[in-house]
Design an enzyme around this catalytic site. Structure first.
Site, PDB file in Angstrom:
ATOM      1  N   ARG A 258       0.850  -1.186   0.000  1.00  0.00           N
ATOM      2  CA  ARG A 258       0.000   0.000   0.000  1.00  0.00           C
ATOM      3  C   ARG A 258       0.885   1.236   0.000  1.00  0.00           C
ATOM      4  O   ARG A 258       1.996   1.228   0.535  1.00  0.00           O
ATOM      5  CB  ARG A 258      -0.924   0.032   1.222  1.00  0.00           C
ATOM      6  CG  ARG A 258      -2.119  -0.907   1.147  1.00  0.00           C
ATOM      7  CD  ARG A 258      -3.111  -0.464   0.081  1.00  0.00           C
ATOM      8  NE  ARG A 258      -4.345  -1.237   0.091  1.00  0.00           N
ATOM      9  CZ  ARG A 258      -4.547  -2.348  -0.609  1.00  0.00           C
ATOM     10  NH1 ARG A 258      -3.568  -2.834  -1.361  1.00  0.00           N
ATOM     11  NH2 ARG A 258      -5.710  -2.973  -0.560  1.00  0.00           N
ATOM     12  N   GLU A 287      -4.211   7.614  -4.833  1.00  0.00           N
ATOM     13  CA  GLU A 287      -4.200   6.989  -6.147  1.00  0.00           C
ATOM     14  C   GLU A 287      -5.339   7.560  -6.984  1.00  0.00           C
ATOM     15  O   GLU A 287      -6.491   7.437  -6.573  1.00  0.00           O
ATOM     16  CB  GLU A 287      -4.348   5.465  -6.023  1.00  0.00           C
ATOM     17  CG  GLU A 287      -3.156   4.802  -5.382  1.00  0.00           C
ATOM     18  CD  GLU A 287      -3.342   3.309  -5.141  1.00  0.00           C
ATOM     19  OE1 GLU A 287      -2.356   2.647  -4.757  1.00  0.00           O
ATOM     20  OE2 GLU A 287      -4.480   2.810  -5.306  1.00  0.00           O
ATOM     21  N   HIS A 306      -1.839   0.561  -9.543  1.00  0.00           N
ATOM     22  CA  HIS A 306      -2.457  -0.450  -8.671  1.00  0.00           C
ATOM     23  C   HIS A 306      -3.185  -1.505  -9.514  1.00  0.00           C
ATOM     24  O   HIS A 306      -4.392  -1.720  -9.381  1.00  0.00           O
ATOM     25  CB  HIS A 306      -3.415   0.204  -7.676  1.00  0.00           C
ATOM     26  CG  HIS A 306      -3.603  -0.613  -6.425  1.00  0.00           C
ATOM     27  ND1 HIS A 306      -3.951  -0.053  -5.223  1.00  0.00           N
ATOM     28  CD2 HIS A 306      -3.486  -1.951  -6.183  1.00  0.00           C
ATOM     29  CE1 HIS A 306      -4.042  -0.998  -4.293  1.00  0.00           C
ATOM     30  NE2 HIS A 306      -3.765  -2.157  -4.861  1.00  0.00           N
TER      31      HIS A 306
END
Length: 342
Positions: A258, A287, A306
């Site tokens: 993360r 993000e 991601h």
């Protein structure tokens, strides 16, 4: 409220509803919602309504909904939404990370929480190795050089670093960390790892991994440092200025956990100053990053959005497990991947 009443109030293009299926809330289908390809998995066992449709009349729809599917952290499991779902039995999350869910609060409402740990391990481990290899062998730089209209000779080819025989330090030897170790063994890498608890001797021997009691030892000895920990209060900011300063100046930091596990300001400084060679990360915070964030303009960082689990095979497995977990909760059965508050 009967299913027939709810059917009359939903949008004309809503899925066909059947009386014997429980109701579920999803964010939406398509774009940043559930992919169209996995909708049949959901339809097989649930009637469902999108978050947008739900908000048009929450008093009508709320009492019918027994499951909420959280995919890409949507819909947000905010108290106001949860309070409008009096029949809710489970929040079924797609993926391992549940840092976007307030598990103690949700379970305090009598609602179960579930995630999908095993099914994401292979794809995420693949992504970790892809980032490591792409950074080490300057794949993106090579691509840009090869397709640049100004390229007329091969005199300035990018030079990378060797992967075979190098030392990989894995921080977090859970399912994904172990899968990474298996993959790195194919590159004859020396494997060090740090974890809250040591793996069994059999596990270590199978992958040729050596346990380090301290994080510092892994950082000092590794050519590549791979972060695979879950985000928690203990791991937030795990890698900051102190930790980066312990790494080799030739080392690369790879993050598939993360964004908040790494102090991004400290990372920018380390990359600019040459404290470490490079970084490759599939995660940031937030993000996406603001378009003027300095991390985006550094030549020695590789960032992907991601996408560690973004293969159709894995997405399908995630959605099937989400449905399995939700069905168990709705039927009062043991939930395969229940997450309990710590």
């Amino acid at each position: 409220m009967s299913s027939s009443t709810l059917r009359l109030r939903t949008a004309p293009d809503s899925p066909v509803m059947e009386k014997d299926k429980p109701w579920a809330l999803i964010y939406k289908v398509g774009e940043d919602g559930l992919p169209e390809e996995v909708v049949p998995i959901l339809k097989q066992h649930f009637n469902f309504i999108s978050h947008k449709e739900f908000l048009q009349n929450p008093l009508l729809h709320g009492p019918n909904i027994q499951a909420m599917f959280s995919y890409n952290a949507c819909p947000a499991a905010e108290p106001s939404l949860l309070r409008s779902l009096p029949s809710l039995k489970v929040v079924s999350n797609g993926g391992v990370g549940i840092d976007h869910l307030d598990v103690p609060y949700i379970t305090g409402l009598g609602v179960k929480v579930a995630n999908t740990p095993e099914v994401v391990s292979d794809a995420t481990a693949d992504m970790g190795m892809a980032l490591l290899l792409a950074s080490a062998r300057t794949i993106l730089e090579g691509h840009r050089f090869a397709v640049d209209p100004k390229t007329t000779s091969s005199s300035l080819l990018p030079v990378g670093v060797e992967v075979t025989g190098s030392t990989l330090g894995i921080i977090g030897m859970g399912r994904i960390g172990y899968k990474l170790a298996q993959r790195s063994k194919g590159f004859d890498m020396k494997i060090l790892y740090h974890n809250r608890s040591r793996r069994s001797a059999e596990d270590e021997q199978a992958i040729g991994a050596s346990y380090c009691e301290s994080l510092d030892e892994v950082l000092r000895r590794s050519d590549f440092v791979m972060l695979t920990v879950n985000l928690s209060p203990e791991t937030k900011g795990l890698i900051s200025r102190r930790e980066l300063s312990m790494m080799k100046p030739t080392a690369t930091l790879v993050n598939i956990s993360r964004g908040l596990v790494v102090d991004q300001d400290a990372l920018v400084e380390a990359l600019q100053s040459g404290t470490i060679r490079a970084a490759a990360t599939d995660v940031t915070h937030p993000e996406p990053l603001p378009r003027d964030h300095p991390l985006l303009s550094l030549p020695n960082v590789l960032i992907t959005p991601h996408i560690g689990t973004n293969t159709m095979t894995t997405i399908t497995k995630i959605c099937q497990r989400m449905v399995d977990n939700a069905l168990a909760a709705v039927n009062g059965l043991p939930i395969p991947n229940e997450v309990k508050p710590k």
